[in-house]
Design a protein around this motif. Structure first.
Motif, short mmCIF file in Angstrom:
data_model
loop_
_atom_site.label_atom_id
_atom_site.label_comp_id
_atom_site.label_asym_id
_atom_site.label_seq_id
_atom_site.Cartn_x
_atom_site.Cartn_y
_atom_site.Cartn_z
N ASP A 83 61.74 40.68 113.19
CA ASP A 83 62.87 41.16 114.00
C ASP A 83 63.64 40.00 114.64
N LEU A 84 62.91 39.03 115.16
CA LEU A 84 63.55 37.87 115.77
C LEU A 84 64.30 37.05 114.71
N ILE A 85 63.70 36.88 113.56
CA ILE A 85 64.35 36.14 112.47
C ILE A 85 65.64 36.83 112.07
N LEU A 86 65.60 38.15 111.90
CA LEU A 86 66.80 38.88 111.51
C LEU A 86 67.87 38.79 112.59
N PHE A 87 67.47 38.85 113.84
CA PHE A 87 68.43 38.70 114.95
C PHE A 87 69.13 37.33 114.86
N MET A 88 68.33 36.28 114.66
CA MET A 88 68.91 34.93 114.56
C MET A 88 69.78 34.79 113.32
N ASP A 89 69.37 35.42 112.20
CA ASP A 89 70.20 35.43 110.99
C ASP A 89 71.58 35.99 111.30
N LEU A 90 71.61 37.12 112.02
CA LEU A 90 72.88 37.79 112.30
C LEU A 90 73.75 36.98 113.27
N VAL A 91 73.11 36.27 114.19
CA VAL A 91 73.88 35.39 115.09
C VAL A 91 74.56 34.29 114.27
N LEU A 92 73.82 33.68 113.37
CA LEU A 92 74.38 32.62 112.53
C LEU A 92 75.45 33.16 111.59
N LEU A 93 75.22 34.35 111.05
CA LEU A 93 76.20 34.96 110.17
C LEU A 93 77.55 35.09 110.88
N GLY A 94 77.52 35.42 112.16
CA GLY A 94 78.75 35.56 112.93
C GLY A 94 79.55 34.28 113.08
N GLU A 98 82.72 33.50 105.68
CA GLU A 98 82.47 34.41 104.57
C GLU A 98 80.98 34.62 104.39
N VAL A 99 80.64 35.70 103.70
CA VAL A 99 79.26 35.97 103.30
C VAL A 99 79.25 36.06 101.78
N TRP A 100 78.37 35.28 101.16
CA TRP A 100 78.23 35.32 99.71
C TRP A 100 76.87 35.94 99.40
N VAL A 101 76.91 37.06 98.68
CA VAL A 101 75.71 37.83 98.33
C VAL A 101 75.35 37.50 96.89
N PHE A 102 74.09 37.10 96.69
CA PHE A 102 73.63 36.71 95.36
C PHE A 102 72.53 37.63 94.86
N GLY A 103 72.54 37.90 93.55
CA GLY A 103 71.50 38.68 92.92
C GLY A 103 71.90 40.13 92.74
N SER A 104 71.07 40.84 92.00
CA SER A 104 71.37 42.24 91.70
C SER A 104 70.71 43.20 92.68
N LYS A 118 80.70 43.29 107.26
CA LYS A 118 81.76 44.27 107.07
C LYS A 118 82.29 44.78 108.41
N ARG A 119 81.41 44.99 109.38
CA ARG A 119 81.86 45.42 110.71
C ARG A 119 82.75 44.36 111.36
N LYS A 120 82.46 43.10 111.07
CA LYS A 120 83.27 42.00 111.62
C LYS A 120 84.49 41.71 110.73
N ARG A 121 84.65 42.51 109.69
CA ARG A 121 85.77 42.36 108.74
C ARG A 121 85.81 40.98 108.09
N MET A 122 84.63 40.49 107.79
CA MET A 122 84.50 39.21 107.11
C MET A 122 84.66 39.42 105.61
N THR A 123 85.03 38.37 104.91
CA THR A 123 85.07 38.40 103.45
C THR A 123 83.64 38.39 102.94
N VAL A 124 83.31 39.37 102.08
CA VAL A 124 81.99 39.44 101.45
C VAL A 124 82.22 39.35 99.96
N ARG A 125 81.63 38.33 99.36
CA ARG A 125 81.76 38.11 97.91
C ARG A 125 80.40 38.29 97.26
N TYR A 126 80.39 38.89 96.09
CA TYR A 126 79.15 39.18 95.37
C TYR A 126 79.08 38.33 94.11
N PHE A 127 77.89 37.74 93.89
CA PHE A 127 77.66 36.89 92.74
C PHE A 127 76.37 37.31 92.04
#
Length: 134
Positions: A83-94, A98-104, A118-127
């Motif tokens: 939970d703490l790791i995910l919280f810190m991930d989301l802080v850094l994401l902010g 952009e967010v680049w999503v990799f894999g299927s 998406k809530r922050k209306r950031m560009t999300v690209r999929y690879f």
């Protein structure tokens, strides 16, 4: 010692100086921060190897990659501090542009990261795993 305006024979030659200055200027140009979103759970070693490849790809595309799943496992335990790791991930994401999503496959953690972007209306690209934009 840098490149001077004179050549090895002492004659005025500004071309090498200008070329070196252009190379230096190009290396210092603005690079946006991009969040690397890819699976980690299941096979951490293989996942980290892929995240390193995705990060290198982002550098080659003129970005500064941020892949927290390469950093946090160095000193945190996923099983106990998820939970703490995910919280810190989301802080850094902010902090990223952009967010680049990799894999299927999209894991639960990735869903949360994509949802926040998406809530922050950031560009999300999929690879794909082969670094092709989907």
């Amino acid at each position: 010692m840098g490149v001077g305006y004179r050549n090895s024979e002492g004659y005025w030659d500004p071309v090498p100086f200008a070329a070196a200055a252009n190379v230096e200027r190009e290396a210092k140009k603005y690079r946006p921060l991009v969040y690397i979103c890819s699976p980690y759970r299941g096979d951490p070693e293989r996942s980290a190897e892929k995240a390193r490849r995705y990060s290198r790809f982002a550098v080659d595309q003129g970005m500064i990659p941020l892949a927290p799943h390469l950093l946090f496992p160095q000193y945190m335990k996923e099983e106990k501090e998820r939970d703490l790791i995910l919280f810190m991930d989301l802080v850094l994401l902010g902090k990223c542009s952009e967010v680049w999503v990799f894999g299927s496959g999209i894991t639960d953690g990735m869903k949360q990261e994509i949802g926040k972007a998406k809530r922050k209306r950031m560009t999300v690209r999929y690879f794909t795993e082969d670094l092709k934009e989907a």
